[in-house]
Design a protein around this motif. Structure first.
Motif, PDB file in Angstrom:
ATOM      1  N   MET A   7      24.986  11.701  42.433  1.00 54.95           N
ATOM      2  CA  MET A   7      25.925  12.762  42.807  1.00 54.95           C
ATOM      3  C   MET A   7      25.831  13.917  41.811  1.00 54.95           C
ATOM      4  N   ARG A   8      25.646  15.095  42.338  1.00 57.41           N
ATOM      5  CA  ARG A   8      25.476  16.289  41.504  1.00 57.41           C
ATOM      6  C   ARG A   8      26.519  17.338  41.883  1.00 57.41           C
ATOM      7  N   ALA A   9      26.557  18.417  41.075  1.00 55.38           N
ATOM      8  CA  ALA A   9      27.533  19.489  41.320  1.00 55.38           C
ATOM      9  C   ALA A   9      27.449  20.009  42.757  1.00 55.38           C
ATOM     10  N   ARG A  10      26.200  20.078  43.303  1.00 54.38           N
ATOM     11  CA  ARG A  10      26.035  20.629  44.656  1.00 54.38           C
ATOM     12  C   ARG A  10      26.788  19.795  45.702  1.00 54.38           C
ATOM     13  N   ASP A  11      26.985  18.499  45.413  1.00 55.91           N
ATOM     14  CA  ASP A  11      27.669  17.623  46.363  1.00 55.91           C
ATOM     15  C   ASP A  11      29.194  17.681  46.228  1.00 55.91           C
ATOM     16  N   LEU A  12      29.659  18.284  45.150  1.00 54.62           N
ATOM     17  CA  LEU A  12      31.100  18.267  44.846  1.00 54.62           C
ATOM     18  C   LEU A  12      31.739  19.644  44.963  1.00 54.62           C
ATOM     19  N   LEU A  13      30.906  20.684  45.025  1.00 46.74           N
ATOM     20  CA  LEU A  13      31.482  22.034  44.978  1.00 46.74           C
ATOM     21  C   LEU A  13      32.101  22.454  46.299  1.00 46.74           C
ATOM     22  N   ALA A  14      33.021  23.386  46.206  1.00 48.81           N
ATOM     23  CA  ALA A  14      33.653  23.979  47.382  1.00 48.81           C
ATOM     24  C   ALA A  14      33.843  25.465  47.100  1.00 48.81           C
ATOM     25  N   ALA A  15      33.996  26.239  48.171  1.00 54.09           N
ATOM     26  CA  ALA A  15      34.280  27.665  47.999  1.00 54.09           C
ATOM     27  C   ALA A  15      35.561  27.809  47.192  1.00 54.09           C
ATOM     28  N   PHE A  16      35.631  28.848  46.371  1.00 54.49           N
ATOM     29  CA  PHE A  16      36.793  29.026  45.500  1.00 54.49           C
ATOM     30  C   PHE A  16      37.095  30.516  45.393  1.00 54.49           C
ATOM     31  N   PRO A  17      38.365  30.915  45.518  1.00 56.58           N
ATOM     32  CA  PRO A  17      38.672  32.346  45.429  1.00 56.58           C
ATOM     33  C   PRO A  17      38.374  32.900  44.039  1.00 56.58           C
ATOM     34  N   THR A  18      38.053  34.186  43.996  1.00 56.35           N
ATOM     35  CA  THR A  18      37.775  34.832  42.708  1.00 56.35           C
ATOM     36  C   THR A  18      38.668  36.063  42.564  1.00 56.35           C
ATOM     37  N   VAL A  19      38.827  36.520  41.319  1.00 53.93           N
ATOM     38  CA  VAL A  19      39.469  37.819  41.090  1.00 53.93           C
ATOM     39  C   VAL A  19      38.526  38.652  40.244  1.00 53.93           C
ATOM     40  N   THR A  20      38.606  39.964  40.384  1.00 51.07           N
ATOM     41  CA  THR A  20      37.814  40.821  39.507  1.00 51.07           C
ATOM     42  C   THR A  20      38.623  41.130  38.259  1.00 51.07           C
ATOM     43  N   ALA A  21      37.919  41.582  37.233  1.00 47.44           N
ATOM     44  CA  ALA A  21      38.582  41.917  35.970  1.00 47.44           C
ATOM     45  C   ALA A  21      39.546  43.092  36.143  1.00 47.44           C
ATOM     46  N   ASP A  22      39.329  43.890  37.187  1.00 44.06           N
ATOM     47  CA  ASP A  22      40.189  45.045  37.426  1.00 44.06           C
ATOM     48  C   ASP A  22      41.439  44.716  38.240  1.00 44.06           C
ATOM     49  N   ALA A  23      41.540  43.465  38.710  1.00 46.21           N
ATOM     50  CA  ALA A  23      42.705  43.081  39.512  1.00 46.21           C
ATOM     51  C   ALA A  23      43.965  43.085  38.647  1.00 46.21           C
ATOM     52  N   PRO A  24      45.115  43.439  39.227  1.00 49.80           N
ATOM     53  CA  PRO A  24      46.369  43.357  38.473  1.00 49.80           C
ATOM     54  C   PRO A  24      46.666  41.896  38.093  1.00 49.80           C
ATOM     55  N   VAL A  25      47.219  41.697  36.901  1.00 55.61           N
ATOM     56  CA  VAL A  25      47.564  40.354  36.437  1.00 55.61           C
ATOM     57  C   VAL A  25      48.488  39.656  37.430  1.00 55.61           C
ATOM     58  N   ILE A  26      49.399  40.430  38.003  1.00 54.74           N
ATOM     59  CA  ILE A  26      50.386  39.836  38.911  1.00 54.74           C
ATOM     60  C   ILE A  26      49.701  39.260  40.150  1.00 54.74           C
ATOM     61  N   GLU A  27      48.583  39.886  40.559  1.00 55.08           N
ATOM     62  CA  GLU A  27      47.831  39.388  41.714  1.00 55.08           C
ATOM     63  C   GLU A  27      47.176  38.037  41.371  1.00 55.08           C
ATOM     64  N   ALA A  28      46.663  37.955  40.145  1.00 53.86           N
ATOM     65  CA  ALA A  28      46.055  36.705  39.685  1.00 53.86           C
ATOM     66  C   ALA A  28      47.097  35.586  39.656  1.00 53.86           C
ATOM     67  N   ALA A  29      48.284  35.892  39.143  1.00 54.69           N
ATOM     68  CA  ALA A  29      49.346  34.896  39.067  1.00 54.69           C
ATOM     69  C   ALA A  29      49.774  34.453  40.462  1.00 54.69           C
ATOM     70  N   ARG A  30      49.835  35.415  41.381  1.00 55.96           N
ATOM     71  CA  ARG A  30      50.242  35.104  42.751  1.00 55.96           C
ATOM     72  C   ARG A  30      49.226  34.193  43.435  1.00 55.96           C
ATOM     73  N   LEU A  31      47.955  34.483  43.228  1.00 58.28           N
ATOM     74  CA  LEU A  31      46.881  33.666  43.795  1.00 58.28           C
ATOM     75  C   LEU A  31      46.998  32.218  43.307  1.00 58.28           C
ATOM     76  N   LEU A  32      47.213  32.072  42.014  1.00 54.80           N
ATOM     77  CA  LEU A  32      47.345  30.750  41.411  1.00 54.80           C
ATOM     78  C   LEU A  32      48.544  29.998  41.986  1.00 54.80           C
ATOM     79  N   ALA A  33      49.655  30.710  42.126  1.00 58.49           N
ATOM     80  CA  ALA A  33      50.893  30.083  42.597  1.00 58.49           C
ATOM     81  C   ALA A  33      50.811  29.721  44.075  1.00 58.49           C
ATOM     82  N   GLU A  34      50.355  30.656  44.886  1.00 57.25           N
ATOM     83  CA  GLU A  34      50.391  30.451  46.337  1.00 57.25           C
ATOM     84  C   GLU A  34      49.356  29.456  46.813  1.00 57.25           C
TER      85      GLU A  34
END
Lengths: 147, 147
Positions: free
Chosen positions: B1-28
């Protein structure tokens, strides 16, 4: 809003529990970490999920990424089953500078700061020598982040 | 079993995103952490949930638990909303010694060791300059812990 308003019952393990039982609890119940308690039911250690995971990885593989790459799957299985005889006590790291443990009057900011400082997504709440439960990072985020 | 068998799509944020958006993503989305990407979509930082939480706590409250205790609820609200103007870039800690980023051939032991060393319940998987997804601690535990 204080810790008493955010806490929920949380499973615990004793220091004498087998490491494999701790790992199973974390995996099956989708917990962000574990509360390790003494004979009186009071927290002696709070482990983040990543620390519980570390219990299942041999020290030399943690330190040497190249070694972890060449260990094939069968060996990995062997490592995991070799944990069977070890207890949480043997695997818990030396007592850290600060445990994420607080009282029911802790404010939201205190809880957040405690999780951030200890890098543990879980704070145990103790009152008068009794474990009341825990506040998880998700419970905290759900309440403080405006949706 | 390798990483390729365990990975899933995952949301990303850019460095320019507001902090509050990052916190909301994590919470929701109940995420264990966040992947911060550059303009090419490659990870520049992987933040554990506790680190994202730290973005929402003023530095002086992280360092002084007594201060966090006396700050009442209204003030806490003010701190959270004061984040509105800050971006992830301003809040991300200085580049750590090691990022939890690997390739699709990483073994289970490598993934576990990487999460343990970096104390991040999330590993980004990159191949040929492209982010394929992420392996979470829960996905890993679900597959390696015998039930």
């Amino acid at each position: 809003m204080r810790a008493r308003d955010l806490l929920a019952a949380f499973p615990t393990v004793t220091a004498d529990a087998p490491v494999i039982e701790a790992a199973r609890l974390l995996a099956e119940q989708d917990l962000p970490g574990l509360i390790v308690v003494d004979d009186d039911g009071l927290p002696v250690s709070i482990l983040a999920g990543t620390q519980v995971l570390a219990l299942a990885v041999p020290r030399y593989c943690q330190d040497d990424p190249a070694l972890a790459r060449v260990v094939d799957e069968k060996h990995a299985d062997a490592f995991l089953s070799s944990l069977a005889g070890r207890t949480v006590r043997q695997a818990v790291p030396p007592r850290p500078r600060e445990l994420p443990v607080t009282d029911p009057d802790a404010t939201v900011l205190e809880l957040a700061a405690l999780m951030a400082r200890t890098r543990t997504p879980l704070v145990a709440v103790v009152e008068q020598g009794r474990l009341l439960g825990a506040v998880t990072l998700q419970a905290l985020m759900d309440r403080v982040v405006p949706s």
